[in-house]
Design a protein around this motif. Structure first.
Motif, PDB file in Angstrom:
ATOM      1  N   SER A  30       0.816  -1.210   0.000  1.00 58.34           N
ATOM      2  CA  SER A  30       0.000   0.000   0.000  1.00 58.34           C
ATOM      3  C   SER A  30       0.852   1.263   0.000  1.00 58.34           C
ATOM      4  O   SER A  30       0.374   2.318  -0.348  1.00 58.34           O
ATOM      5  N   GLU A  31       2.101   1.145   0.371  1.00 61.32           N
ATOM      6  CA  GLU A  31       3.000   2.301   0.348  1.00 61.32           C
ATOM      7  C   GLU A  31       4.426   1.795   0.361  1.00 61.32           C
ATOM      8  O   GLU A  31       4.760   0.866   1.083  1.00 61.32           O
ATOM      9  N   ILE A  32       5.299   2.404  -0.455  1.00 55.92           N
ATOM     10  CA  ILE A  32       6.709   2.014  -0.504  1.00 55.92           C
ATOM     11  C   ILE A  32       7.565   3.273  -0.376  1.00 55.92           C
ATOM     12  O   ILE A  32       7.364   4.243  -1.098  1.00 55.92           O
ATOM     13  N   LYS A  33       8.510   3.248   0.558  1.00 57.60           N
ATOM     14  CA  LYS A  33       9.478   4.338   0.722  1.00 57.60           C
ATOM     15  C   LYS A  33      10.791   3.927   0.067  1.00 57.60           C
ATOM     16  O   LYS A  33      10.975   2.776  -0.308  1.00 57.60           O
ATOM     17  N   GLU A  34      11.724   4.847  -0.008  1.00 59.16           N
ATOM     18  CA  GLU A  34      12.997   4.568  -0.674  1.00 59.16           C
ATOM     19  C   GLU A  34      13.918   3.722   0.205  1.00 59.16           C
ATOM     20  O   GLU A  34      14.102   3.992   1.381  1.00 59.16           O
ATOM     21  N   SER A  35      14.477   2.681  -0.394  1.00 56.22           N
ATOM     22  CA  SER A  35      15.464   1.820   0.258  1.00 56.22           C
ATOM     23  C   SER A  35      16.069   0.928  -0.815  1.00 56.22           C
ATOM     24  O   SER A  35      15.376   0.566  -1.775  1.00 56.22           O
ATOM     25  N   LYS A  36      17.334   0.568  -0.666  1.00 58.76           N
ATOM     26  CA  LYS A  36      17.975  -0.313  -1.650  1.00 58.76           C
ATOM     27  C   LYS A  36      17.275  -1.659  -1.746  1.00 58.76           C
ATOM     28  O   LYS A  36      17.248  -2.273  -2.803  1.00 58.76           O
TER      29      LYS A  36
ATOM     30  N   ASP B  90      10.374   2.778  11.001  1.00 57.69           N
ATOM     31  CA  ASP B  90      11.263   1.862  10.278  1.00 57.69           C
ATOM     32  C   ASP B  90      10.559   1.147   9.123  1.00 57.69           C
ATOM     33  O   ASP B  90      11.188   0.359   8.419  1.00 57.69           O
ATOM     34  N   THR B  91       9.280   1.416   8.922  1.00 60.46           N
ATOM     35  CA  THR B  91       8.523   0.760   7.848  1.00 60.46           C
ATOM     36  C   THR B  91       8.944   1.319   6.488  1.00 60.46           C
ATOM     37  O   THR B  91       8.901   2.522   6.266  1.00 60.46           O
ATOM     38  N   VAL B  92       9.362   0.435   5.592  1.00 63.17           N
ATOM     39  CA  VAL B  92       9.750   0.805   4.226  1.00 63.17           C
ATOM     40  C   VAL B  92       8.586   0.552   3.267  1.00 63.17           C
ATOM     41  O   VAL B  92       8.393   1.282   2.305  1.00 63.17           O
ATOM     42  N   ALA B  93       7.822  -0.510   3.533  1.00 64.08           N
ATOM     43  CA  ALA B  93       6.637  -0.807   2.724  1.00 64.08           C
ATOM     44  C   ALA B  93       5.569  -1.373   3.656  1.00 64.08           C
ATOM     45  O   ALA B  93       5.878  -2.114   4.587  1.00 64.08           O
ATOM     46  N   SER B  94       4.333  -0.993   3.401  1.00 62.10           N
ATOM     47  CA  SER B  94       3.234  -1.493   4.222  1.00 62.10           C
ATOM     48  C   SER B  94       2.257  -2.278   3.351  1.00 62.10           C
ATOM     49  O   SER B  94       2.316  -2.235   2.124  1.00 62.10           O
ATOM     50  N   CYS B  95       1.372  -2.990   4.013  1.00 64.33           N
ATOM     51  CA  CYS B  95       0.328  -3.766   3.351  1.00 64.33           C
ATOM     52  C   CYS B  95      -0.942  -3.588   4.172  1.00 64.33           C
ATOM     53  O   CYS B  95      -0.868  -3.280   5.372  1.00 64.33           O
ATOM     54  N   ASN B  96      -2.088  -3.739   3.557  1.00 69.00           N
ATOM     55  CA  ASN B  96      -3.361  -3.687   4.275  1.00 69.00           C
ATOM     56  C   ASN B  96      -4.021  -5.057   4.263  1.00 69.00           C
ATOM     57  O   ASN B  96      -4.286  -5.618   3.200  1.00 69.00           O
ATOM     58  N   TYR B  97      -4.251  -5.578   5.448  1.00 66.84           N
ATOM     59  CA  TYR B  97      -5.102  -6.755   5.625  1.00 66.84           C
ATOM     60  C   TYR B  97      -5.757  -6.570   6.989  1.00 66.84           C
ATOM     61  O   TYR B  97      -5.075  -6.595   8.009  1.00 66.84           O
ATOM     62  N   ILE B  98      -7.010  -6.302   7.009  1.00 63.45           N
ATOM     63  CA  ILE B  98      -7.762  -5.895   8.200  1.00 63.45           C
ATOM     64  C   ILE B  98      -7.347  -4.486   8.612  1.00 63.45           C
ATOM     65  O   ILE B  98      -8.178  -3.624   8.847  1.00 63.45           O
ATOM     66  N   LEU B  99      -6.033  -4.238   8.669  1.00 63.17           N
ATOM     67  CA  LEU B  99      -5.485  -2.928   9.025  1.00 63.17           C
ATOM     68  C   LEU B  99      -4.095  -2.809   8.406  1.00 63.17           C
ATOM     69  O   LEU B  99      -3.529  -3.802   7.943  1.00 63.17           O
ATOM     70  N   PRO B 100      -3.520  -1.611   8.368  1.00 64.70           N
ATOM     71  CA  PRO B 100      -2.176  -1.475   7.799  1.00 64.70           C
ATOM     72  C   PRO B 100      -1.132  -2.112   8.723  1.00 64.70           C
ATOM     73  O   PRO B 100      -1.235  -1.996   9.941  1.00 64.70           O
ATOM     74  N   PHE B 101      -0.146  -2.770   8.130  1.00 62.63           N
ATOM     75  CA  PHE B 101       0.950  -3.336   8.925  1.00 62.63           C
ATOM     76  C   PHE B 101       2.254  -3.213   8.143  1.00 62.63           C
ATOM     77  O   PHE B 101       2.257  -2.939   6.944  1.00 62.63           O
ATOM     78  N   SER B 102       3.358  -3.399   8.847  1.00 67.32           N
ATOM     79  CA  SER B 102       4.680  -3.323   8.221  1.00 67.32           C
ATOM     80  C   SER B 102       4.934  -4.572   7.390  1.00 67.32           C
ATOM     81  O   SER B 102       4.935  -5.685   7.916  1.00 67.32           O
ATOM     82  N   SER B 103       5.171  -4.379   6.109  1.00 69.18           N
ATOM     83  CA  SER B 103       5.477  -5.478   5.208  1.00 69.18           C
ATOM     84  C   SER B 103       6.986  -5.630   5.045  1.00 69.18           C
ATOM     85  O   SER B 103       7.520  -6.733   5.036  1.00 69.18           O
ATOM     86  N   ILE B 104       7.683  -4.484   4.903  1.00 64.69           N
ATOM     87  CA  ILE B 104       9.150  -4.450   4.826  1.00 64.69           C
ATOM     88  C   ILE B 104       9.631  -3.369   5.780  1.00 64.69           C
ATOM     89  O   ILE B 104       9.057  -2.276   5.828  1.00 64.69           O
TER      90      ILE B 104
ATOM     91  N   GLN C 238      13.290  -1.453   7.679  1.00 62.63           N
ATOM     92  CA  GLN C 238      14.739  -1.266   7.655  1.00 62.63           C
ATOM     93  C   GLN C 238      15.156  -0.288   8.742  1.00 62.63           C
ATOM     94  O   GLN C 238      14.519   0.753   8.936  1.00 62.63           O
ATOM     95  N   LYS C 239      16.222  -0.645   9.433  1.00 60.87           N
ATOM     96  CA  LYS C 239      16.864   0.261  10.389  1.00 60.87           C
ATOM     97  C   LYS C 239      18.354  -0.025  10.320  1.00 60.87           C
ATOM     98  O   LYS C 239      18.797  -1.117  10.684  1.00 60.87           O
ATOM     99  N   ASN C 240      19.106   0.937   9.802  1.00 63.80           N
ATOM    100  CA  ASN C 240      20.555   0.771   9.617  1.00 63.80           C
ATOM    101  C   ASN C 240      20.825  -0.477   8.777  1.00 63.80           C
ATOM    102  O   ASN C 240      20.324  -0.581   7.681  1.00 63.80           O
ATOM    103  N   ASN C 241      21.574  -1.453   9.301  1.00 62.01           N
ATOM    104  CA  ASN C 241      21.929  -2.662   8.545  1.00 62.01           C
ATOM    105  C   ASN C 241      20.903  -3.783   8.699  1.00 62.01           C
ATOM    106  O   ASN C 241      21.103  -4.877   8.193  1.00 62.01           O
ATOM    107  N   PHE C 242      19.808  -3.506   9.386  1.00 63.87           N
ATOM    108  CA  PHE C 242      18.772  -4.524   9.620  1.00 63.87           C
ATOM    109  C   PHE C 242      17.586  -4.318   8.687  1.00 63.87           C
ATOM    110  O   PHE C 242      17.034  -3.223   8.611  1.00 63.87           O
ATOM    111  N   TYR C 243      17.209  -5.382   7.996  1.00 65.05           N
ATOM    112  CA  TYR C 243      16.092  -5.386   7.055  1.00 65.05           C
ATOM    113  C   TYR C 243      15.139  -6.512   7.478  1.00 65.05           C
ATOM    114  O   TYR C 243      15.560  -7.481   8.091  1.00 65.05           O
ATOM    115  N   ALA C 244      13.870  -6.393   7.118  1.00 61.55           N
ATOM    116  CA  ALA C 244      12.932  -7.459   7.454  1.00 61.55           C
ATOM    117  C   ALA C 244      11.749  -7.444   6.497  1.00 61.55           C
ATOM    118  O   ALA C 244      11.346  -6.385   6.006  1.00 61.55           O
TER     119      ALA C 244
END
Length: 193
Positions: A119-125, A149-163, A165-171
């Motif tokens: 639903s939304e994507i911010k800039e990140s490598k 720290d949310t780089v991309a979100s998704c909506n299912y029931i409500l918005p949540f963190s899909s991707i 990033q914080k420094n060298n940590f990605y998820a």
């Protein structure tokens, strides 16, 4: 060498197979020294938060993980355990991302299982060449709140963190190893950072 953390969680072999298909060598390990020496670390998993955290703490891998300086990628349960707290088993987690993991309210079918876009994507490598219409594959009953720290979100029931990033940590909350060409692109983005 890519280290894939072994910590009493499922789905690790399919992550290793996806990495191999992309042309990278990897090992599955819970050895602290091998993890520290790896070029990149992947923290995947399907499982339950409290038992997975107990395994990490028993082997002092919780301390190893938060001290890493190389790129680290958490997948599904890995993302959730990188947050501060999980409602699943009232679990104190690693605290890398400053948000909590909550259980989806039962307003729709839970767990959230299937293909969804962003639903939304911010800039990140890690999200280079990704767009909001790209679909990825989810299987989860818990979610991380959207936070700074949310780089991309998704909506299912409500918005949540899909991707995240914080420094060298990605998820990634979804399973890139099960997300066809989009998942391969995202995994490759991480592996070439």
């Amino acid at each position: 060498m890519i280290a894939i953390i072994k910590y009493n969680a499922g789905n690790i072999r399919s992550v290793q197979n996806a990495i191999t298909r992309l042309g990278f060598a990897s090992i599955i390990t819970d050895d602290a020294e091998e993890i520290r020496k790896a070029e990149k670390v992947i923290f995947p998993g399907v499982g339950e938060a409290s038992s997975a955290m107990a395994y990490l703490k028993e082997r002092k891998l919780d301390e190893v993980l938060i001290s890493l300086k190389q790129p680290v990628l958490g997948i599904c349960l890995g993302l959730q355990l990188m947050c501060t707290f999980s409602e699943e088993g009232n679990t104190k987690c690693l605290g890398i991302f400053d948000t909590v993991t909550k259980q989806f309210p039962p307003l729709k079918k839970v767990p959230h299982m299937g293909w969804n876009n962003f639903s939304e994507i911010k800039e990140s490598k890690v999200v280079e060449n990704l767009n909001e219409l790209d679909d990825v594959y989810y299987v989860h009953g818990y979610y991380a709140d959207v936070c700074s720290d949310t780089v991309a979100s998704c909506n299912y029931i409500l918005p949540f963190s899909s991707i995240m990033q914080k420094n060298n940590f990605y998820a990634m909350q979804f399973h890139p190893e099960k997300s066809a060409s989009v998942g391969e692109k995202l995994l490759n983005n991480f592996l070439i950072i």
